[in-house]
Motif scaffolding. Structure first.
Motif, PDB file in Angstrom:
ATOM      1  N   ARG A   7      53.518 -23.143 -26.429  1.00  0.00           N
ATOM      2  CA  ARG A   7      53.447 -22.982 -27.881  1.00  0.00           C
ATOM      3  C   ARG A   7      52.124 -23.482 -28.447  1.00  0.00           C
ATOM      4  O   ARG A   7      51.754 -23.142 -29.576  1.00  0.00           O
ATOM      5  CB  ARG A   7      54.617 -23.709 -28.545  1.00  0.00           C
ATOM      6  CG  ARG A   7      54.589 -25.206 -28.367  1.00  0.00           C
ATOM      7  CD  ARG A   7      55.788 -25.896 -29.007  1.00  0.00           C
ATOM      8  NE  ARG A   7      55.795 -27.321 -28.684  1.00  0.00           N
ATOM      9  CZ  ARG A   7      56.306 -27.820 -27.564  1.00  0.00           C
ATOM     10  NH1 ARG A   7      56.863 -27.019 -26.668  1.00  0.00           N
ATOM     11  NH2 ARG A   7      56.270 -29.120 -27.333  1.00  0.00           N
ATOM     12  N   TYR A  52      58.470 -17.051 -30.735  1.00  0.00           N
ATOM     13  CA  TYR A  52      59.415 -17.944 -30.068  1.00  0.00           C
ATOM     14  C   TYR A  52      58.749 -19.280 -29.737  1.00  0.00           C
ATOM     15  O   TYR A  52      57.537 -19.340 -29.520  1.00  0.00           O
ATOM     16  CB  TYR A  52      59.926 -17.253 -28.809  1.00  0.00           C
ATOM     17  CG  TYR A  52      61.018 -17.973 -28.058  1.00  0.00           C
ATOM     18  CD1 TYR A  52      62.208 -18.339 -28.673  1.00  0.00           C
ATOM     19  CD2 TYR A  52      60.856 -18.270 -26.703  1.00  0.00           C
ATOM     20  CE1 TYR A  52      63.215 -18.985 -27.969  1.00  0.00           C
ATOM     21  CE2 TYR A  52      61.859 -18.910 -25.984  1.00  0.00           C
ATOM     22  CZ  TYR A  52      63.025 -19.266 -26.618  1.00  0.00           C
ATOM     23  OH  TYR A  52      64.020 -19.910 -25.925  1.00  0.00           O
ATOM     24  N   GLU A  53      59.543 -20.356 -29.690  1.00  0.00           N
ATOM     25  CA  GLU A  53      58.988 -21.694 -29.436  1.00  0.00           C
ATOM     26  C   GLU A  53      58.721 -21.986 -27.960  1.00  0.00           C
ATOM     27  O   GLU A  53      57.972 -22.885 -27.625  1.00  0.00           O
ATOM     28  CB  GLU A  53      59.951 -22.763 -29.982  1.00  0.00           C
ATOM     29  CG  GLU A  53      59.909 -22.919 -31.492  1.00  0.00           C
ATOM     30  CD  GLU A  53      58.591 -23.516 -31.957  1.00  0.00           C
ATOM     31  OE1 GLU A  53      58.174 -24.568 -31.427  1.00  0.00           O
ATOM     32  OE2 GLU A  53      57.978 -22.919 -32.846  1.00  0.00           O
ATOM     33  N   TRP A  54      59.364 -21.303 -27.042  1.00  0.00           N
ATOM     34  CA  TRP A  54      59.198 -21.459 -25.596  1.00  0.00           C
ATOM     35  C   TRP A  54      59.417 -22.894 -25.119  1.00  0.00           C
ATOM     36  O   TRP A  54      58.519 -23.531 -24.571  1.00  0.00           O
ATOM     37  CB  TRP A  54      57.821 -20.957 -25.146  1.00  0.00           C
ATOM     38  CG  TRP A  54      57.647 -19.507 -25.427  1.00  0.00           C
ATOM     39  CD1 TRP A  54      56.862 -18.937 -26.381  1.00  0.00           C
ATOM     40  CD2 TRP A  54      58.309 -18.427 -24.754  1.00  0.00           C
ATOM     41  NE1 TRP A  54      57.005 -17.565 -26.370  1.00  0.00           N
ATOM     42  CE2 TRP A  54      57.889 -17.216 -25.376  1.00  0.00           C
ATOM     43  CE3 TRP A  54      59.228 -18.363 -23.707  1.00  0.00           C
ATOM     44  CZ2 TRP A  54      58.351 -15.970 -24.974  1.00  0.00           C
ATOM     45  CZ3 TRP A  54      59.693 -17.124 -23.298  1.00  0.00           C
ATOM     46  CH2 TRP A  54      59.255 -15.942 -23.934  1.00  0.00           C
ATOM     47  N   MET A 107      66.131 -11.943 -26.933  1.00  0.00           N
ATOM     48  CA  MET A 107      65.665 -13.230 -27.453  1.00  0.00           C
ATOM     49  C   MET A 107      65.925 -13.258 -28.948  1.00  0.00           C
ATOM     50  O   MET A 107      66.151 -12.207 -29.553  1.00  0.00           O
ATOM     51  CB  MET A 107      64.157 -13.389 -27.185  1.00  0.00           C
ATOM     52  CG  MET A 107      63.785 -13.483 -25.737  1.00  0.00           C
ATOM     53  SD  MET A 107      61.984 -13.427 -25.560  1.00  0.00           S
ATOM     54  CE  MET A 107      61.496 -14.829 -26.593  1.00  0.00           C
TER      55      MET A 107
END
Length: 333
Positions: A186, A225-227, A257
């Motif tokens: 991120r 997305y934050e991953w 997702m």
């Protein structure tokens, strides 16, 4: 692990971001030096691959690279694995004894992953080796010298563990001579298109899929997305998406997702080249998604349940239902 472009040792982390290039420059700078290195980064950022890059860039590159996860074994087992033992050293000891990993890595590098999990009772032995270059196998009354470089990695805050009395301060300073900090995915999202493209091509070849590109909308989902599982999680998302894609372009509904569309969209026919193909049973999609999230988080069920939005008990029930053994997915690099 898996943050690697298949290139030279000078480009260990794949990507052109300033954060990525800073790590690659640090690897180039410290690889040839003989001292210990401490790699810090979240789970899935590629700590073992950075350790391999350090080994391959050193004058020990022709020697062995031996890796062990310190969290994978209990104290007694870990001690015998690291230092070896003499015949008859304890009940169940192998006839003829066993060579430890420090000795097995002689002339090369020993990578201690999750060093923060090293039991307190073993930490003085590691400290002694770093200071003297000597080990003493269990049951032996004499020390032996080995020429092994130690590279350690952790996703823990070792300074906080020192304050809590769970990690030795003197060992920390011996390990942290040359620190390498790996950024979370991120923190370098500008590298995501290159990484996602790399995984897409790899899995398209592996599974014989015709997919060639990632749509703009799918890339937007990936970037939004934050991953929490970092590059390892991205790899698993791309592996699943390529398996589900039957056309030439990977679209949001293949990702499964947050923000990628619902299952109805995924299975609705949209014409030639849509990439969806024959519908996949809902249970199989759920199994693949749970498996991918767990892989991305190194088997961490608590974090996986949070990402999936279900309770730990529900996740446990689904793991049992789908025959998924989370312990086999445990990995912190």
């Amino acid at each position: 692990m898996n943050t690697i472009a298949e290139t030279s040792q000078h480009q260990v982390l794949s990507g052109a971001s300033a954060a990525c290039q800073s790590v690659n420059e640090m690897i180039d700078l410290v690889a040839a030096l003989p001292t210990t290195v401490l790699i810090h980064g979240e789970s899935g950022t590629g700590k073992e691959r950075v350790a391999r890059g350090l080994h391959e860039g050193s004058d020990r590159a022709q020697g062995p690279f031996v890796a062990i996860n310190c969290a994978a074994l209990s104290g007694a087992l870990l001690e015998s694995e690291l230092f070896g033992y003499e015949q008859g050293a304890f009940t169940g000891a192998r006839a003829g004894g066993k060579r430890g990993l420090f000795e097995a890595a002689n002339g090369g590098t020993l990578f201690l992953d999750e060093v923060g999990e090293l039991p307190l009772e073993i930490q003085p032995q590691l400290l002694r080796f770093i200071e003297t270059g000597e080990i003493r196998p269990i049951g032996q009354n004499r020390s032996m010298r080995v020429d092994t470089r130690v590279i350690a990695a952790t996703n823990r805050d070792l300074r906080a563990m020192i304050k809590e009395g769970r990690f030795r301060e003197d060992l920390y300073y011996r390990l942290n001579v040359l620190p390498v900090e790996i950024p979370a995915l991120r923190e370098r999202l500008e590298d995501l298109p290159e990484l996602a493209g790399h995984f897409l091509r790899r899995f398209a070849r592996r599974f014989g899929r015709p997919v060639e590109a990632i749509s703009k909308k799918a890339m937007l989902v990936l970037k939004s997305y934050e991953w929490p599982g970092n590059v390892r999680e991205l790899e698993n998302v791309m592996e699943r998406a390529v398996m589900l894609c039957r056309g030439k372009e990977l679209r949001p509904e293949h990702l499964f997702m947050p923000g990628s569309g619902d299952l109805e969209e995924a299975s609705a026919p949209t014409g030639e080249g849509s990439g969806v193909g024959d519908p996949i049973p809902l249970a199989e999609l759920e199994r693949l998604h749970i498996l991918a999230v767990l892989k991305g988080l190194g088997g961490n069920q608590k974090r996986a349940s949070g990402v999936l939005g279900i309770s730990k008990s529900t996740l446990w029930r689904k793991l049992k239902e789908y025959g998924i053994d989370a312990s086999k997915l445990a990995s912190s690099s």
